[in-house]
Design an enzyme around this catalytic site. Structure first.
Site, PDB file in Angstrom:
ATOM      1  N   GLU A  51       4.939   1.680  -0.911  1.00 11.35           N
ATOM      2  CA  GLU A  51       6.060   1.955  -2.055  1.00 11.35           C
ATOM      3  C   GLU A  51       5.246   1.699  -3.287  1.00 11.35           C
ATOM      4  O   GLU A  51       5.254   2.284  -4.464  1.00 11.35           O
ATOM      5  CB  GLU A  51       7.286   1.011  -2.265  1.00 11.35           C
ATOM      6  CG  GLU A  51       8.422   1.519  -3.178  1.00 11.35           C
ATOM      7  CD  GLU A  51       8.021   0.844  -4.538  1.00 11.35           C
ATOM      8  OE1 GLU A  51       8.268   1.578  -5.548  1.00 11.35           O
ATOM      9  OE2 GLU A  51       7.333  -0.193  -4.511  1.00 11.35           O
ATOM     10  N   ASP A  91       5.942  -2.630   2.320  1.00 11.40           N
ATOM     11  CA  ASP A  91       4.440  -2.886   1.909  1.00 11.40           C
ATOM     12  C   ASP A  91       4.440  -4.320   0.870  1.00 11.40           C
ATOM     13  O   ASP A  91       5.197  -4.431   0.274  1.00 11.40           O
ATOM     14  CB  ASP A  91       3.826  -1.839   1.373  1.00 11.40           C
ATOM     15  CG  ASP A  91       4.359  -1.310   0.020  1.00 11.40           C
ATOM     16  OD1 ASP A  91       5.602  -1.286   0.055  1.00 11.40           O
ATOM     17  OD2 ASP A  91       3.530  -0.983  -0.806  1.00 11.40           O
TER      18      ASP A  91
HETATM   19 NI    NI Z   1       9.257  -3.480  -5.183  1.00 10.18          NI
END
Ligand code: NI
Length: 394
Positions: free
Chosen positions: A141, A83
């Site tokens: 994440e 991401d």
């Molecule tokens: Ni990172």
């Protein structure tokens, strides 16, 4: 260097231009957590072309692929996060983000590109592999409740013997890796408090219950939770980052809200802090005749590296890169990383991959609109991850 690692190094060099191409493509098309639709498609198509078993939609937008070696053995997982961040890119790079307000400003584009090339490289050496390699492309994440926890709930690592992950690190030079046994990154949790008093006229405090004073006392008392109630050898941080309440200077506030973040490096301290915080707030509010609401959000556990998994990373690093290129970190980092959810399930090691190159003028600032990393880091990353998988399965 043994023959297989020499082969991996040589193949990684051949594959490197493709890693750059893929990284720049991901960089140009960044997507936020749980919205990595295009990214996931590129990944899945690439892995299918390698004839791997591919599962899409794992943990919402994640992709998982399995490479079966020609010989039976253990299962090792390699993880990359996919991401980007809600940042407007200002690098001026010719492959800069084409998605307004979204940018790969943490290197996850590089992580994803590297892992695809690792899959390609290891696919070319199936005849030498014992067991299986599981490639985990994890979404979101960057979110406080992100992709790793969902993937774990879906059982992604239930059949895995060990997991390895890396992060391109902005303060480490290209060509180096950094690692630490035991706690390496902190837990990150949030607490939300509402103090409930009784409104009144500023001139008549005895007829009111002043939520401002109680909140102020509570916040000051929280400063002593770490210094007086936690073992001095156990790192912990409580930072109150938000406070709001009241309406006017001459009106006693009936309600004040504040919130804080907590970082720790052990499961025990992580469990202890919210109990101590609530006890403190309860005592202060009760003594003042007020009440409170307390909500605690457990977000990310600490990254705790397994000793044996770290040995694999260090051994491979020393052979592949040279003794001097493997840095034992002098202390943990109080940042956090949801790789820790996988480590709660199976032993694993997370390490930093140098991505700074002052000669090239690349001094990355993570989560910044000017972020970039030295792409040569990917050569090190690809060789490291492929070698770690091979070594672990041997
Ligand atoms: Ni990172």
């Amino acid at each position: 260097m043994n023959d297989v690692l020499a082969y991996i190094r040589q193949e990684a060099e051949k594959l490197f231009p493709e890693a750059v191409k893929l990284r720049r493509d991901f960089h140009r098309h960044p997507e936020l957590g749980f919205k990595e639709v295009r990214t996931a498609k590129v990944i899945a198509d690439y892995l299918r072309a390698l004839n791997l078993e591919v599962a899409e939609g794992v943990g919402k937008t994640g992709v998982v692929a399995i490479l079966n070696g020609d010989h039976p053995g253990k299962t090792v997982a390699l993880r990359a996060d996919m991401d980007a961040l809600p940042i407007q890119e200002e690098t001026g790079l010719d492959f800069a983000s084409e998605n307004p307000g979204v940018m790969h400003a943490c290197g996850h584009d590089g992580h994803t590109a590297m892992l695809l090339l690792v899959a390609k490289l290891l696919s070319s050496m199936k005849s030498k592999l014992k067991g299986r390699v599981k490639f985990i492309f994890q979404p979101a994440e960057e979110l406080s409740h992100g992709g790793a926890t969902l993937m774990c709930q879906e059982g992604v690592v239930d059949d895995v013997d060990a997991i390895f992950g890396l992060h391109i690190w902005p303060t480490l030079d290209t060509g180096y890796i950094g690692v630490l046994s035991g706690p390496m990154m902190a837990s990150a949790d949030y607490g939300y408090v509402t103090i409930k008093g009784k409104a009144g006229h500023g001139s008549q405090p005895h007829k009111a219950v002043d939520a401002c004073v109680i909140a102020a006392q509570s916040i000051m008392a929280l400063q002593t939770v770490v210094s007086r109630q936690i073992d001095v050898l156990e790192p912990a941080v409580i930072s109150v980052g938000h406070i709001s309440g009241g309406t006017a200077p001459n009106v006693i506030a009936d309600e004040v809200k504040f919130s804080f973040t907590v970082r720790t490096l052990s499961k025990e301290t992580r469990e202890k802090v919210p109990k101590l915080v609530e006890r403190t707030i309860k005592g202060i509010t009760e003594s003042a005749g007020a009440s409170y609401e307390f909500n605690y959000d457990y977000c990310l556990p600490p990254v705790i590296n397994d000793d044996k998994a770290v040995d694999v990373v260090e051994e491979v690093g020393k052979q592949l890169l040279g003794e001097d290129k493997v840095i034992k970190l002098s202390k943990p980092v109080m940042g956090s990383e949801d790789f820790s959810f996988f480590q709660e399930k199976v032993p694993g090691a997370y390490f930093f991959l140098g991505g700074k190159n002052e000669e090239k003028g690349i001094v990355p600032l993570a989560h910044n609109s000017l972020y970039n990393f030295d792409e040569d880091a990917m050569l090190t990353g690809i060789s490291m991850m492929a070698s770690i998988a091979y070594k672990f399965l041997s």
